[in-house]
Design a protein around this motif. Sequence first.
Motif, PDB file in Angstrom:
ATOM      1  N   MET A  96       0.844  -1.189   0.000  1.00  0.00           N
ATOM      2  CA  MET A  96       0.000   0.000   0.000  1.00  0.00           C
ATOM      3  C   MET A  96       0.884   1.245   0.000  1.00  0.00           C
ATOM      4  O   MET A  96       1.917   1.284   0.666  1.00  0.00           O
ATOM      5  CB  MET A  96      -0.887   0.029   1.249  1.00  0.00           C
ATOM      6  CG  MET A  96      -1.742   1.289   1.347  1.00  0.00           C
ATOM      7  SD  MET A  96      -2.654   1.419   2.902  1.00  0.00           S
ATOM      8  CE  MET A  96      -1.380   2.006   4.015  1.00  0.00           C
ATOM      9  N   ALA A  97       0.447   2.248  -0.751  1.00  0.00           N
ATOM     10  CA  ALA A  97       1.094   3.558  -0.728  1.00  0.00           C
ATOM     11  C   ALA A  97      -0.003   4.598  -0.599  1.00  0.00           C
ATOM     12  O   ALA A  97      -1.047   4.495  -1.247  1.00  0.00           O
ATOM     13  CB  ALA A  97       1.891   3.792  -2.002  1.00  0.00           C
ATOM     14  N   GLU A  98       0.240   5.581   0.241  1.00  0.00           N
ATOM     15  CA  GLU A  98      -0.719   6.663   0.434  1.00  0.00           C
ATOM     16  C   GLU A  98      -0.036   7.972   0.054  1.00  0.00           C
ATOM     17  O   GLU A  98       1.012   8.307   0.594  1.00  0.00           O
ATOM     18  CB  GLU A  98      -1.190   6.694   1.883  1.00  0.00           C
ATOM     19  CG  GLU A  98      -2.333   7.630   2.123  1.00  0.00           C
ATOM     20  CD  GLU A  98      -2.949   7.458   3.496  1.00  0.00           C
ATOM     21  OE1 GLU A  98      -3.508   8.450   4.001  1.00  0.00           O
ATOM     22  OE2 GLU A  98      -2.870   6.357   4.077  1.00  0.00           O
ATOM     23  N   LEU A  99      -0.644   8.667  -0.878  1.00  0.00           N
ATOM     24  CA  LEU A  99      -0.080   9.884  -1.444  1.00  0.00           C
ATOM     25  C   LEU A  99      -0.948  11.068  -1.032  1.00  0.00           C
ATOM     26  O   LEU A  99      -2.103  11.182  -1.439  1.00  0.00           O
ATOM     27  CB  LEU A  99      -0.048   9.730  -2.966  1.00  0.00           C
ATOM     28  CG  LEU A  99       0.707  10.743  -3.784  1.00  0.00           C
ATOM     29  CD1 LEU A  99       2.158  10.839  -3.350  1.00  0.00           C
ATOM     30  CD2 LEU A  99       0.615  10.358  -5.250  1.00  0.00           C
ATOM     31  N   ASP A 100      -0.399  11.939  -0.206  1.00  0.00           N
ATOM     32  CA  ASP A 100      -1.117  13.097   0.308  1.00  0.00           C
ATOM     33  C   ASP A 100      -0.790  14.315  -0.548  1.00  0.00           C
ATOM     34  O   ASP A 100       0.351  14.768  -0.595  1.00  0.00           O
ATOM     35  CB  ASP A 100      -0.702  13.339   1.759  1.00  0.00           C
ATOM     36  CG  ASP A 100      -1.472  14.454   2.433  1.00  0.00           C
ATOM     37  OD1 ASP A 100      -2.193  15.216   1.751  1.00  0.00           O
ATOM     38  OD2 ASP A 100      -1.352  14.574   3.670  1.00  0.00           O
ATOM     39  N   LEU A 101      -1.810  14.831  -1.219  1.00  0.00           N
ATOM     40  CA  LEU A 101      -1.654  15.991  -2.113  1.00  0.00           C
ATOM     41  C   LEU A 101      -2.336  17.229  -1.538  1.00  0.00           C
ATOM     42  O   LEU A 101      -2.625  18.173  -2.270  1.00  0.00           O
ATOM     43  CB  LEU A 101      -2.247  15.657  -3.485  1.00  0.00           C
ATOM     44  CG  LEU A 101      -1.565  14.498  -4.200  1.00  0.00           C
ATOM     45  CD1 LEU A 101      -2.476  13.891  -5.248  1.00  0.00           C
ATOM     46  CD2 LEU A 101      -0.267  14.962  -4.814  1.00  0.00           C
ATOM     47  N   ARG A 102      -2.589  17.240  -0.239  1.00  0.00           N
ATOM     48  CA  ARG A 102      -3.355  18.336   0.368  1.00  0.00           C
ATOM     49  C   ARG A 102      -2.550  19.612   0.569  1.00  0.00           C
ATOM     50  O   ARG A 102      -3.119  20.651   0.833  1.00  0.00           O
ATOM     51  CB  ARG A 102      -3.968  17.874   1.691  1.00  0.00           C
ATOM     52  CG  ARG A 102      -5.034  16.785   1.473  1.00  0.00           C
ATOM     53  CD  ARG A 102      -5.587  16.263   2.751  1.00  0.00           C
ATOM     54  NE  ARG A 102      -4.589  15.396   3.389  1.00  0.00           N
ATOM     55  CZ  ARG A 102      -4.780  14.780   4.535  1.00  0.00           C
ATOM     56  NH1 ARG A 102      -5.908  14.923   5.186  1.00  0.00           N
ATOM     57  NH2 ARG A 102      -3.846  14.013   5.041  1.00  0.00           N
ATOM     58  N   SER A 103      -1.240  19.553   0.411  1.00  0.00           N
ATOM     59  CA  SER A 103      -0.397  20.742   0.516  1.00  0.00           C
ATOM     60  C   SER A 103      -0.019  21.188  -0.894  1.00  0.00           C
ATOM     61  O   SER A 103       0.641  20.448  -1.625  1.00  0.00           O
ATOM     62  CB  SER A 103       0.857  20.421   1.335  1.00  0.00           C
ATOM     63  OG  SER A 103       1.661  21.557   1.464  1.00  0.00           O
ATOM     64  N   ILE A 109       4.417  11.112   0.401  1.00  0.00           N
ATOM     65  CA  ILE A 109       4.086   9.699   0.521  1.00  0.00           C
ATOM     66  C   ILE A 109       3.956   9.442   2.017  1.00  0.00           C
ATOM     67  O   ILE A 109       4.942   9.260   2.725  1.00  0.00           O
ATOM     68  CB  ILE A 109       5.143   8.794  -0.144  1.00  0.00           C
ATOM     69  CG1 ILE A 109       5.288   9.150  -1.628  1.00  0.00           C
ATOM     70  CG2 ILE A 109       4.764   7.325   0.033  1.00  0.00           C
ATOM     71  CD1 ILE A 109       6.429   8.436  -2.338  1.00  0.00           C
ATOM     72  N   SER A 110       2.711   9.496   2.497  1.00  0.00           N
ATOM     73  CA  SER A 110       2.439   9.366   3.930  1.00  0.00           C
ATOM     74  C   SER A 110       2.759   7.977   4.455  1.00  0.00           C
ATOM     75  O   SER A 110       3.282   7.829   5.553  1.00  0.00           O
ATOM     76  CB  SER A 110       0.971   9.653   4.232  1.00  0.00           C
ATOM     77  OG  SER A 110       0.568  10.873   3.707  1.00  0.00           O
ATOM     78  N   TYR A 111       2.360   6.982   3.679  1.00  0.00           N
ATOM     79  CA  TYR A 111       2.583   5.596   4.069  1.00  0.00           C
ATOM     80  C   TYR A 111       2.991   4.811   2.834  1.00  0.00           C
ATOM     81  O   TYR A 111       2.433   4.999   1.758  1.00  0.00           O
ATOM     82  CB  TYR A 111       1.319   4.974   4.686  1.00  0.00           C
ATOM     83  CG  TYR A 111       0.949   5.660   5.976  1.00  0.00           C
ATOM     84  CD1 TYR A 111       1.622   5.357   7.153  1.00  0.00           C
ATOM     85  CD2 TYR A 111      -0.042   6.630   6.006  1.00  0.00           C
ATOM     86  CE1 TYR A 111       1.317   6.016   8.331  1.00  0.00           C
ATOM     87  CE2 TYR A 111      -0.356   7.291   7.179  1.00  0.00           C
ATOM     88  CZ  TYR A 111       0.319   6.979   8.339  1.00  0.00           C
ATOM     89  OH  TYR A 111       0.028   7.630   9.503  1.00  0.00           O
ATOM     90  N   PHE A 112       3.960   3.948   3.026  1.00  0.00           N
ATOM     91  CA  PHE A 112       4.438   3.102   1.937  1.00  0.00           C
ATOM     92  C   PHE A 112       4.948   1.821   2.565  1.00  0.00           C
ATOM     93  O   PHE A 112       5.781   1.859   3.476  1.00  0.00           O
ATOM     94  CB  PHE A 112       5.570   3.785   1.159  1.00  0.00           C
ATOM     95  CG  PHE A 112       6.143   2.923   0.076  1.00  0.00           C
ATOM     96  CD1 PHE A 112       5.540   2.877  -1.170  1.00  0.00           C
ATOM     97  CD2 PHE A 112       7.246   2.116   0.317  1.00  0.00           C
ATOM     98  CE1 PHE A 112       6.040   2.050  -2.172  1.00  0.00           C
ATOM     99  CE2 PHE A 112       7.759   1.292  -0.673  1.00  0.00           C
ATOM    100  CZ  PHE A 112       7.153   1.260  -1.919  1.00  0.00           C
ATOM    101  N   ALA A 135       2.807  10.387  -8.342  1.00  0.00           N
ATOM    102  CA  ALA A 135       2.875  11.692  -7.670  1.00  0.00           C
ATOM    103  C   ALA A 135       3.235  12.785  -8.662  1.00  0.00           C
ATOM    104  O   ALA A 135       2.631  13.861  -8.670  1.00  0.00           O
ATOM    105  CB  ALA A 135       3.892  11.651  -6.534  1.00  0.00           C
ATOM    106  N   TRP A 136       4.236  12.518  -9.525  1.00  0.00           N
ATOM    107  CA  TRP A 136       4.711  13.538 -10.459  1.00  0.00           C
ATOM    108  C   TRP A 136       3.735  13.809 -11.604  1.00  0.00           C
ATOM    109  O   TRP A 136       3.900  14.783 -12.335  1.00  0.00           O
ATOM    110  CB  TRP A 136       6.107  13.202 -10.982  1.00  0.00           C
ATOM    111  CG  TRP A 136       7.138  13.455  -9.926  1.00  0.00           C
ATOM    112  CD1 TRP A 136       7.794  12.534  -9.167  1.00  0.00           C
ATOM    113  CD2 TRP A 136       7.594  14.728  -9.473  1.00  0.00           C
ATOM    114  NE1 TRP A 136       8.628  13.166  -8.278  1.00  0.00           N
ATOM    115  CE2 TRP A 136       8.532  14.518  -8.440  1.00  0.00           C
ATOM    116  CE3 TRP A 136       7.306  16.049  -9.832  1.00  0.00           C
ATOM    117  CZ2 TRP A 136       9.181  15.552  -7.773  1.00  0.00           C
ATOM    118  CZ3 TRP A 136       7.962  17.085  -9.173  1.00  0.00           C
ATOM    119  CH2 TRP A 136       8.867  16.831  -8.158  1.00  0.00           C
ATOM    120  N   ILE A 137       2.708  12.994 -11.745  1.00  0.00           N
ATOM    121  CA  ILE A 137       1.641  13.294 -12.703  1.00  0.00           C
ATOM    122  C   ILE A 137       0.867  14.526 -12.228  1.00  0.00           C
ATOM    123  O   ILE A 137       0.326  15.281 -13.032  1.00  0.00           O
ATOM    124  CB  ILE A 137       0.697  12.072 -12.858  1.00  0.00           C
ATOM    125  CG1 ILE A 137       1.411  10.947 -13.602  1.00  0.00           C
ATOM    126  CG2 ILE A 137      -0.592  12.453 -13.571  1.00  0.00           C
ATOM    127  CD1 ILE A 137       0.641   9.625 -13.596  1.00  0.00           C
TER     128      ILE A 137
END
Length: 177
Positions: A96-103, A109-112, A135-137
Amino acid sequence: MVAKGTTKRRIPMTVTFLEMKAKPSALPPPQPRGKVALLKCEKPPTHFYRYLYHTIVADYYWVDRKKLAPEALEKVIHDPLNQIFVLYAEGSPAGMAELDLRSSGTANISYFGLMPEMIGKRMGYFFLYHTCINAWIQPIQRLTINTCTLDHPRALPLYQRLGFTAYNREERFVELP
């Protein structure tokens, strides 16, 4: 206040904060053997998220999401700016990977992590590479991740191998019930 009969244990750790300021320049890693898929998990049920989280962290000390009530967790994992990716191998969850884009301008990457049985099967670099590409997309200028001395010992070298560089270190504690 701690309830009578319970104690909290504090474990020291060193947290390393890393960043990447451009899309990885490395060539894509080869596809792992077998049936492997990476899927974006749209609004996962909290029980599925908790299953992934608890299984991946069984040998580590991730506690933040364990503390959240189901409603609070659902709010976070259903936020459209918080993306969750699940790696599958042979039809079963493998990571699992969690990507936080809120900033704005930054993705974190919050969790990986990988399921315990997937560690050592050359899935980590493949999964991290594709998490970074996802992420870079997005319209970002910076991608961040952090790890600590309580995580898998190959986490920091893996992040550095892909191009993350450390920009800060802090001594902290994790509180366990």
